[in-house]
Write a protein that holds these residues in place. Structure first.
Motif, PDB file in Angstrom:
ATOM      1  N   LEU A 146      -6.545  -7.478  -3.140  1.00  0.00           N
ATOM      2  CA  LEU A 146      -7.429  -6.331  -3.354  1.00  0.00           C
ATOM      3  C   LEU A 146      -8.740  -6.635  -2.637  1.00  0.00           C
ATOM      4  O   LEU A 146      -9.536  -7.454  -3.107  1.00  0.00           O
ATOM      5  CB  LEU A 146      -7.645  -6.100  -4.849  1.00  0.00           C
ATOM      6  N   ASN A 147      -8.916  -5.984  -1.514  1.00  0.00           N
ATOM      7  CA  ASN A 147     -10.078  -6.263  -0.663  1.00  0.00           C
ATOM      8  C   ASN A 147     -11.232  -5.311  -0.993  1.00  0.00           C
ATOM      9  O   ASN A 147     -11.086  -4.389  -1.783  1.00  0.00           O
ATOM     10  CB  ASN A 147      -9.652  -6.121   0.813  1.00  0.00           C
ATOM     11  N   LYS A 148     -12.342  -5.543  -0.362  1.00  0.00           N
ATOM     12  CA  LYS A 148     -13.582  -4.787  -0.597  1.00  0.00           C
ATOM     13  C   LYS A 148     -14.076  -4.963  -2.040  1.00  0.00           C
ATOM     14  O   LYS A 148     -14.658  -4.041  -2.632  1.00  0.00           O
ATOM     15  CB  LYS A 148     -13.407  -3.284  -0.272  1.00  0.00           C
ATOM     16  N   ALA A 149     -13.809  -6.157  -2.575  1.00  0.00           N
ATOM     17  CA  ALA A 149     -14.241  -6.433  -3.947  1.00  0.00           C
ATOM     18  C   ALA A 149     -15.758  -6.327  -4.069  1.00  0.00           C
ATOM     19  O   ALA A 149     -16.280  -6.113  -5.161  1.00  0.00           O
ATOM     20  CB  ALA A 149     -13.763  -7.811  -4.378  1.00  0.00           C
ATOM     21  N   ASP A 150     -16.468  -6.474  -2.947  1.00  0.00           N
ATOM     22  CA  ASP A 150     -17.930  -6.319  -2.982  1.00  0.00           C
ATOM     23  C   ASP A 150     -18.338  -4.916  -3.414  1.00  0.00           C
ATOM     24  O   ASP A 150     -19.444  -4.702  -3.906  1.00  0.00           O
ATOM     25  CB  ASP A 150     -18.521  -6.650  -1.603  1.00  0.00           C
ATOM     26  N   LEU A 151     -17.432  -3.947  -3.234  1.00  0.00           N
ATOM     27  CA  LEU A 151     -17.748  -2.571  -3.652  1.00  0.00           C
ATOM     28  C   LEU A 151     -17.553  -2.382  -5.154  1.00  0.00           C
ATOM     29  O   LEU A 151     -17.919  -1.340  -5.699  1.00  0.00           O
ATOM     30  CB  LEU A 151     -16.876  -1.569  -2.884  1.00  0.00           C
ATOM     31  N   VAL A 202      -8.014  -0.435   4.785  1.00  0.00           N
ATOM     32  CA  VAL A 202      -8.241  -1.293   3.620  1.00  0.00           C
ATOM     33  C   VAL A 202      -8.894  -2.617   4.009  1.00  0.00           C
ATOM     34  O   VAL A 202      -9.363  -3.358   3.142  1.00  0.00           O
ATOM     35  CB  VAL A 202      -6.928  -1.568   2.842  1.00  0.00           C
ATOM     36  N   GLY A 203      -8.910  -2.915   5.316  1.00  0.00           N
ATOM     37  CA  GLY A 203      -9.616  -4.113   5.764  1.00  0.00           C
ATOM     38  C   GLY A 203      -8.713  -5.248   6.225  1.00  0.00           C
ATOM     39  O   GLY A 203      -9.144  -6.408   6.230  1.00  0.00           O
ATOM     40  N   LYS A 204      -7.505  -4.932   6.650  1.00  0.00           N
ATOM     41  CA  LYS A 204      -6.596  -5.997   7.090  1.00  0.00           C
ATOM     42  C   LYS A 204      -7.163  -6.743   8.304  1.00  0.00           C
ATOM     43  O   LYS A 204      -7.177  -7.973   8.324  1.00  0.00           O
ATOM     44  CB  LYS A 204      -5.206  -5.418   7.429  1.00  0.00           C
ATOM     45  N   SER A 205      -7.625  -5.994   9.291  1.00  0.00           N
ATOM     46  CA  SER A 205      -8.193  -6.648  10.477  1.00  0.00           C
ATOM     47  C   SER A 205      -9.440  -7.421  10.103  1.00  0.00           C
ATOM     48  O   SER A 205      -9.656  -8.553  10.556  1.00  0.00           O
ATOM     49  CB  SER A 205      -8.550  -5.620  11.541  1.00  0.00           C
ATOM     50  N   SER A 206     -10.285  -6.816   9.281  1.00  0.00           N
ATOM     51  CA  SER A 206     -11.521  -7.484   8.867  1.00  0.00           C
ATOM     52  C   SER A 206     -11.205  -8.788   8.137  1.00  0.00           C
ATOM     53  O   SER A 206     -11.888  -9.797   8.322  1.00  0.00           O
ATOM     54  CB  SER A 206     -12.334  -6.572   7.956  1.00  0.00           C
TER      55      SER A 206
END
Ligand code: GDP
Ligand code: ZN
Length: 344
Positions: A146-151, A202-206
């Motif tokens: 689960l990415n973008k946890a900063d949000l 969702v941020g796979k590349s990031s």
């Protein structure tokens, strides 16, 4: 065959096909040819069991080697080598009875990383369940990222995460933006050959870039250069990670076999349903409207998560093949290959 000549070095097939492959050894990447007689040997000498032979025979119908396979290579100088032996895959992925007859071009992948964002875009847990079914169908492991946890993940999502953990799945909260969870994710990727799958945005590349600077570009460069300046023709490839292990170029992945899900064992692909299988009144119970269904009873008793059961019902009603179609629609530009296979 197990008495390996000391001059052979072991490596992993990064990409290639039709007799020519790039192989990553401990210290170098070699462009390798396949020893001609190996195709025959595959069927008769290396495979430790008939099941393995059957599976190999099937893979061979496309190519004797899959990306991610371990091979033993005789270096022949000038950055080249000859593939002399194929190391049988470890028990687990693609070695069980259900997989006999399965053809796949992602045979080397032993882990799916299902990537979603905690928000922006909102996580689509129905799609997550579909990905987990695909992993279970092939008996490869899956972790949830689960990415973008900063949000900030909301309470409902955290509760759902705990539910997936209770099923035995690893759930990693990450942020490509602030680095949260990256060490854990890196650790989960080490030593495995993983495919990062999930909706775009969702941020796979990031995440890949946050793990290793330039990694996403390395993957993308490879998949964009279709045919041009390349020594091989197949699209599937894996990219080595500095910490060991490989990440698959998912754009190059052609198909994921459905295995058990296609063979009418969708229920088995929901791992929490396994303890109840065989306990229904009807042998061929679809766990939908049949009387005496042990699984519906378990859902009613709160032993099986209702939302997961809803996912089961959705996939059941669509049929396993249709499930692939829906996956295509959600991720676009990807299509279903044929009965029993997802094209990604
Ligand atoms: P992909 O399509 O899955 O490869 O997603 P991208 O890596 O292209 O990211 C999509 C967007 O989300 C970009 O604008 C990124 O900057 C942003 N993004 C990626 N990871 C994070 C993160 O961890 N936190 C935040 N806030 N934004 C992110
Ligand atoms: Zn039932």
């Amino acid at each position: 065959m197990s008495a390996t000549s000391p001059s052979l070095v072991e490596g992993t097939v990064l990409d290639g096909g039709r007799g020519q492959y790039r192989v990553q050894t401990a210290d170098v990447t070699l462009i390798c040819d396949l020893r001609g007689k190996l195709r025959k040997d595959l069927l008769y000498a290396i495979s430790p069991s008939w099941r393995h032979k059957a599976r190999r025979a099937n893979v061979k119908a496309r190519d004797p080697l899959a990306v991610g396979d371990r091979v033993r290579v005789l270096p022949t100088g000038g950055g080249r080598g000859m593939i002399e032996e194929i190391v049988p895959r470890a028990a687990g992925a693609f070695s069980r009875e259900a997989d006999v007859g399965l053809t796949t071009s992602v045979a080397g992948i032993d882990q799916i990383v299902a990537v979603f964002a905690v928000r922006d875009p909102e996580p689509h847990l129905g799609l997550l369940d579909r990905l987990l079914v695909m992993a279970e169908a092939q008996e490869i492991s899956a972790i949830v990222c689960l990415n973008k946890a900063d949000l900030g993940a909301d309470a409902v999502l955290l509760e759902r995460s705990d539910m997936y953990r209770s099923l035995g799945y690893t759930v990693v909260l990450t942020s490509a933006a602030n680095g949260l969870g990256l060490d854990e994710l890196r650790g989960r990727l080490a030593g495995r050959t993983s495919a990062l799958l999930g909706p775009s945005g969702v941020g796979k590349s990031s995440l890949l870039n946050a793990l290793e600077p330039g990694l996403a570009l390395r993957v993308a460069e490879i998949s964009d250069s279709t045919g041009k300046g390349r020594h091989t023709t197949t699209g599937t490839r894996v990219v080595p990670l500095a910490g060991g292990g490989f990440v698959a170029d998912t754009a190059g992945i052609k198909t994921l076999g459905l295995g058990r899900a296609a063979a009418g064992q969708l229920d088995w692909c929901f791992r929490e349903l396994r303890p109840y299988l065989g306990r229904c009144q009807h042998n061929d119970c679809g766990h939908r409207h049949e009387p005496g269904c042990a699984i519906r009873a378990a859902v009613a008793a709160g032993e099986v998560d209702q939302t997961r059961y809803d996912s089961y019902c959705r996939l059941y009603d669509q049929g396993a093949a249709q499930a692939g179609r829906v996956w295509r629609d959600l991720t676009s530009s990807r299509s279903l290959v044929g009965e029993g296979e997802f094209r990604l």
